[in-house]
Design an enzyme around this catalytic site. Structure first.
Site, mmCIF file in Angstrom:
data_model
loop_
_atom_site.group_PDB
_atom_site.id
_atom_site.type_symbol
_atom_site.label_atom_id
_atom_site.label_comp_id
_atom_site.label_asym_id
_atom_site.label_seq_id
_atom_site.Cartn_x
_atom_site.Cartn_y
_atom_site.Cartn_z
ATOM 1 N N HIS A 95 -10.555 7.035 8.314
ATOM 2 C CA HIS A 95 -10.552 5.986 7.284
ATOM 3 C C HIS A 95 -11.416 4.787 7.619
ATOM 4 C CE1 HIS A 95 -7.177 7.601 4.839
ATOM 5 N NE2 HIS A 95 -6.782 8.092 6.003
ATOM 6 N N LYS A 154 -7.689 -8.259 -1.665
ATOM 7 C CA LYS A 154 -7.670 -7.207 -0.635
ATOM 8 C C LYS A 154 -7.463 -7.904 0.689
ATOM 9 C CE LYS A 154 -11.865 -5.970 -2.096
ATOM 10 N NZ LYS A 154 -11.605 -4.575 -2.366
ATOM 11 N N ARG A 155 -7.292 -7.152 1.791
ATOM 12 C CA ARG A 155 -7.196 -7.795 3.101
ATOM 13 C C ARG A 155 -8.403 -8.702 3.320
ATOM 14 N NH1 ARG A 155 -2.845 -6.235 6.707
ATOM 15 N NH2 ARG A 155 -3.940 -7.577 8.179
ATOM 16 N N LYS A 208 -15.551 -7.455 4.106
ATOM 17 C CA LYS A 208 -15.239 -7.403 2.673
ATOM 18 C C LYS A 208 -15.864 -8.588 1.923
ATOM 19 C CE LYS A 208 -10.840 -4.955 3.450
ATOM 20 N NZ LYS A 208 -10.933 -3.671 2.696
ATOM 21 N N THR A 252 -9.843 1.494 -2.739
ATOM 22 C CA THR A 252 -9.045 2.147 -3.775
ATOM 23 C C THR A 252 -8.711 1.156 -4.882
ATOM 24 O OG1 THR A 252 -7.187 1.838 -2.269
ATOM 25 C CG2 THR A 252 -8.025 4.079 -2.510
ATOM 26 N N LYS A 273 -8.512 1.170 -9.249
ATOM 27 C CA LYS A 273 -7.394 0.640 -10.057
ATOM 28 C C LYS A 273 -7.914 -0.332 -11.106
ATOM 29 C CE LYS A 273 -4.626 1.234 -5.936
ATOM 30 N NZ LYS A 273 -4.143 0.621 -4.690
#
Ligand code: 26V
Length: 818
Positions: free
Chosen positions: A365, A557-558, A563, A665, A669
């Site tokens: 992952h 998100k985290r 990111k 992911t 969504k």
């Protein structure tokens, strides 16, 4: 809430109400007059659980009878969230429950909110495991999830004066109505001690090894039934809790060592005390290895016992069991299965290895170097001495086999070895998982390609058929039907109820509606309702008023440098400055919504949260902005908050440095719920752009190849880039000079200098491209026909990202169970 296809009859409602009242009285011991919201929640949960049980038992019996092959999903994380709506909705009882409660004046909406989130995971990896459990139940695959029942899930995030504070999460304080404690299903798990070898008993025999461990910890099973869509089948999530082995400690206690006995007990039980709250940052602690071995050992004993009961031999294990390793966290399973087969069951080494490889498979992952697990040989020898020997032996066989194939290149042998020799001797869990598995997969096409080219290049060259891609997916039951019931109702109205059973294929039929003004208007009106709900939450939590008709630009998100929340913040500041210098301009009103947790030890991530809050305060309080731009940071992002935020988003921020987000992911969504994506060509954004069409997304920035090329060439110089963009330069300067931190003007010096001197994550490099993509966003937003056309097409073309599709691929290609 729709989804109950046929209105319940009065008898059905009455019967369910009776069960709820009986549960309240006899299981909870409360009288309806005095029951709290939580008591009602528990009563409804117990009544719901009852409905699952018959099916659960039937299915289990049936799969025993059919001798079906079983899938075992081993994961240190299951980020489930709440289960009430999920279970009721999948059982088709949502409306029944609502009416049953309404008849006795209990507000279903209120009681459902009292359920705590089961937050037994950090982020994407844990949530994927939860989506997979639901899809496996829906597809009727006989699957068991195995993990740890942590007393405390992921910490609760409080924001105090803009800073993140971590608070203990206490989901079990009021008990957990979904689970069954199984004290009779328990195993003793050993740690430490030494290994005794007995010489081979004769020619052709192998020496036997006995592990005399010095510390025993008991694993107790707790089972949660997971029900699939329309109650199709019910699988078990079995989580292990660590208990001190009473007798063991009693001896010490009786011998007078009271403190020692108690502290050993506490040490044993600490194994299931708390989820490791880091994601993608090195854990490197003994307790983490103890957690990993603890749940792997209990799960393997459990599944071998089940197999032996049914088959009476372990020689056919791979025909009836598939073990999927969710990342390397359970990778010690390779050595443990070998130990159980060879030492405990007397199977010859080579046969045992063949069985192990045929049974195991491994999903990777992340390629981030700091998240690739290794354990020091010293720690392994102390904690798991027999496993260390087994790992050495696997390695010896592996390297011998390569030499036999004529491979003598030292560099290659070093890189595919299970032991890393460079910085102290360490066991590489990724290589162990790879060698011990017949199948290794990545989670998006790009990520799988990079696995082959980077971390696993050499292993891939030796075993070219082992790596395959399985692009992630999400369960539409939770992420559309439950979280966005109004949109679901609109879809059902136009496409029919069959949509709910086959959204993967039927969503496409929505495409023609994208051309109908009337439909687009309904789609937009529905979004507005969701935005009003979110605006209310923002008002309640933060006291900030936002305009529901503004563009909701969402980044949740985290918090991690890769990111690139910082890139979004730089855009925010640049936009702010642009508005200030032209307050009368024709600006698109925007609300920037951020949420996410930072690992407690990740300093930069915590600074990013503080910066977001500093920027938010400054902008929201600035009268020249007149509400054209608002910035909010919603605390304590979790599954339940995601269910509120995602259906209310117009723009989905998926802007990681290309090559670093394995899949993502939440990107799926958002698109499913009709948000447009601004994003890089990273992770599953690539497949999304293929399905949805580039013209309905805002793709920008360096590609993974370009990022790599810049790193290789060492030519990239952020300073020159900054010099070339006055917008970027001014945004950086204002943050660095304290425009958002008057109370501590130097607060962000190091953060900003990091971007200037290093820019590891290409924030400056991608800034201009991002800015221009955001301009395109505004242009599209000003053209509602086109915006909503794209939005409808996003929903229509996201069917492929159902986790049912992903699970079908695992089932066909890896597990061979369909
Ligand atoms: C790593 C570590 C390292 C040590 C401490 C505890 C800990 C906990 C979790 C992790 C896993 C990081 C890997 C991960 O979460 N990957 C994410 O997996 C998602 C599902 O495949 C994927 O969508 C995300 O892109 C990926 O970052």
């Amino acid at each position: 809430m729709t989804q109950q296809l046929h209105a319940p009859t009065a008898d059905e409602v009455e019967a369910f109400r009776e069960t709820i009242l009986a549960k309240l009285t006899y299981s909870i011991g409360k009288d309806p007059e005095h029951a709290s919201d939580h008591d009602w929640f528990e009563a409804v949960a117990l009544a719901t659980r009852d409905r699952m049980i018959d099916q659960w038992m039937d299915r289990t019996r049936e799969s025993y009878r059919q001798g079906k092959k079983r899938v075992y999903y081993l994961s240190l994380e299951f980020l489930i969230g709440r289960l009430l709506i999920d279970s009721l909705s999948n059982l088709g009882l949502l409306e029944t429950a609502r009416q049953a409660l309404a008849g006795i004046n209990v507000d279903f909406e209120r009681i459902r909110l009292t359920e705590p989130d089961a937050a037994l995971g950090n982020g994407g990896l844990g949530r994927l495991a939860a989506c997979f459990m639901e899809s496996m139940a829906t597809l009727g695959i006989a699957a068991h999830g195995y993990g740890i029942r942590y007393d405390h899930g992921l910490f609760r995030q409080a924001i105090v004066d803009g800073w993140q504070h971590e608070q203990t999460e206490t989901w079990l304080n009021f008990g957990n109505p979904w689970e069954f404690e199984r004290p009779e299903v328990s195993y003793l798990i050993g740690f430490g001690g030494s290994v005794m070898a007995l010489p081979a008993e004769g020619p052709g025999k192998e020496p036997r090894h006995f592990w005399h461990w010095s510390e025993g910890v008991r694993a107790i099973a707790y089972d949660t039934p997971i029900v699939g869509w329309r109650g199709a089948s019910v699988n078990t999530l079995r989580l292990w809790r660590a208990r001190a082995e009473a007798d063991f400690h009693l001896e010490r206690f009786n011998a007078g060592d009271h403190v020692g006995a108690v502290s050993e007990g506490a040490r044993a039980e600490s194994i299931s005390r708390v989820l490791y709250p880091a994601d993608s940052t090195e854990a490197g602690q003994e307790l983490r290895l103890r957690q990993e071995y603890f749940f792997v050992a209990a799960s393997l004993q459990d599944l071998l016992r089940r197999h032996m009961d049914q088959r009476g031999t372990l020689l056919n294990l791979p025909e009836f069991a598939s073990i999927q390793l969710n990342d390397t966290h359970p990778a010690i399973a390779v050595a443990e299965l070998m130990r159980l087969l060879v030492d405990v069951n007397g199977i010859a080494w080579n046969k045992a290895w063949e069985l192990t490889v045929a049974t195991m498979s491994y999903t990777n992952h992340t390629l981030l170097p700091e998240a690739l697990e290794t354990w020091s040989v010293g720690l392994m020898e102390r904690l798991l001495p027999r496993h260390m020997q087994i790992i050495y032996l696997i390695n010896a066989h592996h390297l011998d086999a390569l030499r036999e194939r004529g491979i003598h290149n030292l560099e290659l042998l070093r890189s595919v070895s299970l032991i890393e020799e460079s910085n102290g001797r360490r066991v590489r869990m990724g290589n162990l998982a790879f060698l011990g598995s017949h199948s290794i997969n990545g989670v998006s096409a790009l990520h799988t390609g990079l696995m082959r080219e980077t971390v696993f290049t050499d292993l891939h060259s030796l075993f070219p058929n082992r790596i395959s891609n399985k692009t992630n997916g999400i369960t539409f039951r939770r992420w559309l039907y439950q979280s966005n019931p109004q949109l679901t109702a609109l879809l059902v109205e136009h496409l029919g109820e069959e949509l709910l059973d086959d959204p993967e294929n039927m969503l496409r039929q929505l495409e023609p509606y994208a051309e109908q003004a009337q439909f687009r208007a309904r789609f937009a009106a529905q979004r507005l309702e969701n935005k009003q709900l979110l605006a209310r939450i923002i008002q309640e939590q933060l006291g900030i008023e936002v305009d529901p008709s503004a563009l909701f630009d969402v980044h949740v998100k985290r918090i991690h440098e890769y990111k690139r929340q910082l890139l979004n913040l730089l855009h925010t500041v640049a936009l702010y400055q642009a508005i200030r210098s032209d307050p009368g301009g024709n600006w698109v009103p925007r609300v920037k919504i951020f949420a996410g947790k930072a690992a407690a030890s990740y300093h930069t991530a915590k600074m990013i949260i503080k910066l977001t809050n500093d920027i938010a305060r400054t902008i929201n309080d600035d009268p020249t902005v007149r509400g054209l731009l608002k910035v909010v940071f919603l605390p304590n992002y979790n599954v339940s908050l995601a269910e509120r935020i995602i259906p209310a988003a117009d723009l989905s921020e998926q802007i990681s440095t290309a090559g670093l987000e394995a899949s993502g992911t939440s990107n799926m969504k958002f698109a499913l719920n009709g948000a447009l994506t601004i994003g890089t060509l990273d992770g599953a954004n690539v497949e999304m752009s293929e399905q949805i069409g580039l013209e309905h997304m805002f793709i920008f920035g360096l590609t993974a190849q370009e990022v790599e090329a810049r790193k290789q060439a060492g030519e990239y110089n952020a300073e020159a880039t900054i010099f070339g963009s006055s917008r970027l330069n001014e945004a950086l300067l204002s943050i660095r000079d304290g425009a958002f931190s008057a109370d501590d003007p130097a607060r962000y010096t190091a953060l900003i200098d990091g971007l200037k001197w290093q820019d590891t994550f290409m924030v400056c490099a991608d800034f201009e491209a991002y800015w221009h993509a955001q301009l395109e966003v505004e242009a599209r937003w000003r053209d509602p026909n086109n915006w909503w056309r794209s939005a409808v097409l996003n929903t229509a073309r996201t069917g492929w990202f159902s986790s049912d599709r992903t699970i079908r691929e695992y089932a066909e290609d890896i597990w061979k169970v369909l």
